[in-house]
Design an enzyme around this catalytic site. Sequence first.
Site, PDB file in Angstrom:
ATOM      1  N   SER A   1      -9.755  -0.701   7.152  1.00  0.00           N
ATOM      2  CA  SER A   1      -9.173  -0.508   5.815  1.00  0.00           C
ATOM      3  C   SER A   1      -8.455  -1.718   5.222  1.00  0.00           C
ATOM      4  CB  SER A   1      -8.199   0.670   5.829  1.00  0.00           C
ATOM      5  OG  SER A   1      -8.916   1.878   5.806  1.00  0.00           O
TER       6      SER A   1
ATOM      7  N   LYS B   1       0.853  -1.202   0.000  1.00  0.00           N
ATOM      8  CA  LYS B   1       0.000   0.000   0.000  1.00  0.00           C
ATOM      9  C   LYS B   1       0.883   1.245   0.000  1.00  0.00           C
ATOM     10  CE  LYS B   1      -3.951   1.861   2.625  1.00  0.00           C
ATOM     11  NZ  LYS B   1      -4.768   1.670   3.849  1.00  0.00           N
TER      12      LYS B   1
ATOM     13  N   SER C   1      -9.653   1.569   2.927  1.00  0.00           N
ATOM     14  CA  SER C   1      -8.812   2.312   2.016  1.00  0.00           C
ATOM     15  C   SER C   1      -7.767   1.474   1.270  1.00  0.00           C
ATOM     16  CB  SER C   1      -8.096   3.423   2.784  1.00  0.00           C
ATOM     17  OG  SER C   1      -7.237   2.880   3.752  1.00  0.00           O
TER      18      SER C   1
END
Lengths: 97, 474
Positions: free
Chosen positions: B173, B74, B149
């Site tokens: 997330s 990420k 996310s």
Amino acid sequence: MSVTLKDVEYIAELARLEFSDEEKKMLTSELNQILEYMEQLNQVKTDTIEPLSHVLDLSNVFREDLVQPGISTEEALKNAPSATEEFFRVPKVLGEK
Amino acid sequence: MVQTYDRLRTALEQGTTTCEAITQNYLSTIYEKQHLNAFLAVYEDYALNTARSIDEKMKRGTAGPLAGMVVAVKDNICIKDRTVTCGSRMLEHFVSLYDATVIQKLKDADAIIIGKTNLDEFAMGSSSENSAFGRVKHPLKNEYVPGGSSGGSAVAVATGMSTTALGSDTGGSIRQPAAFCGVVGLKPTYGRVSRFGLVAYASSFDVIGPLGNCVIDVARVLQVIAGHDEKDSTSAYVPVPEYLIDIHKDITGLRVGLPKEYFDESLNSEIRSAIESAVNVLERNGVIVQEVSLPHTKYAIATYYILVTAEASSNLARYDGARYGYRSQNATDLYSLYVKSRSEGFGEEVKRRIMLGTYVLSAGYYDAYYRKGQKVRRLIRDEFQQVFQEIDCLLTPTSPTTAFKAGEKLKNPLEMYLSDIYTTSANLAGIPGISIPWGVDTNGMPIGVQLLAPQFGEPLLLRIAHFLESHRTM
């Protein structure tokens, strides 16, 4: 408690943000909606409850104060939008609010 | 090619494939599926070179525990000499000066890092629509969101762009995008994994964790990244157990609780039946399933968004246009440099959260919101601790709905916040949670079920999750 347009302007100043008039109106109504939802916490009795800031109940963590290698000036300035050889360069500081 | 690490590793050891071939395969998929917008950077040369050097190590018998595992990261986790954008214009050109501790550990274990995945800006969002570099698309139906996310990481794992991925979980997330995309996502106990090199959002909530195609894969990654780190003083001094030792052990006699507050009318009926079928599997195999109560659950979202936005407003104060990050060209003095750089550099949702956080911390409101939130947080954490006296683990939905359509919740921030209803409690309490896929709805979209365990209860969590996964009926 209800947030006014003036509150939004004050908070924006604290947060170092600026918004158009339309954005301010939008934010006023969104913040009111969200804060109204948050006010349901008033239903919870917490007079005798201590605030929790850390889930693991850690207290201060200490270590020996030893000199360790850090980053060089050159590296520290690598991501600077504007810099001299040794310093970050910013607009004039004096004479502003 | 969606494949578990164990199968890849076996093929590597038998010599039927190489790390280079595996990496090449993932790279082809990444390019083939570029339209999903899952990656913000792809390290083709680096990944292939690393793969070749690990192939050499395989031959010499010195390869590490994750040799040949291809990992997507990420883009809020630092990798030395690479950009870490956080999906924001603010950090579009920011180059990391060091490796995050998790990255160092993955490299040491011979994992191959293939690139950086797209996300909601600064990890603020539940749909991966808030990225300054365009939204991530759901692989099954492109007009749907992949969750967020860590949406790019979930899509990478679901579509065979990487073996596993790293995400970060502040309020769901990792788990919610895992559920939406039909993969496994693990949020470890707070402090189990070092946050050094994770760009801060809400520091008392943030945790890095793995996504994968099976429970064993996420367990293997956790094994490598877990542990105390002197560079993160909030990382726990708790020894790291062997997560795979008991993972196959029988689960007869264990107690699983269903918190009744997680099954109210807002829960989609197909997800409700999915949970029921998981309960059946557990009961048929000697697990005692009982209803429990977590009465403060309904306050979780309010508590969460007060505390998280407060921490975010403080953490994001560092972006001032002076030392790094975006600088406005329209500034005339230092004050306007701050204001214009921040206002132009941050996206809408980030600014909204900074405003909310600044408000709840401001004089006159601090006690009513922030301090109140901290008190309710204690009640929520203690309530979990109490429930875990009676049961070993909780079984809940991961999300009240399956993946929703892009744009559907963007107009109403509160509605978007409410989609985190089942995941935020784990971050408030600091406990570990895992989402595993459990069938699909009539629309064909994946359903996720969530297991929650006490702090540092990952071994048991993984064991029950692995059991369910191996007995999947849907």
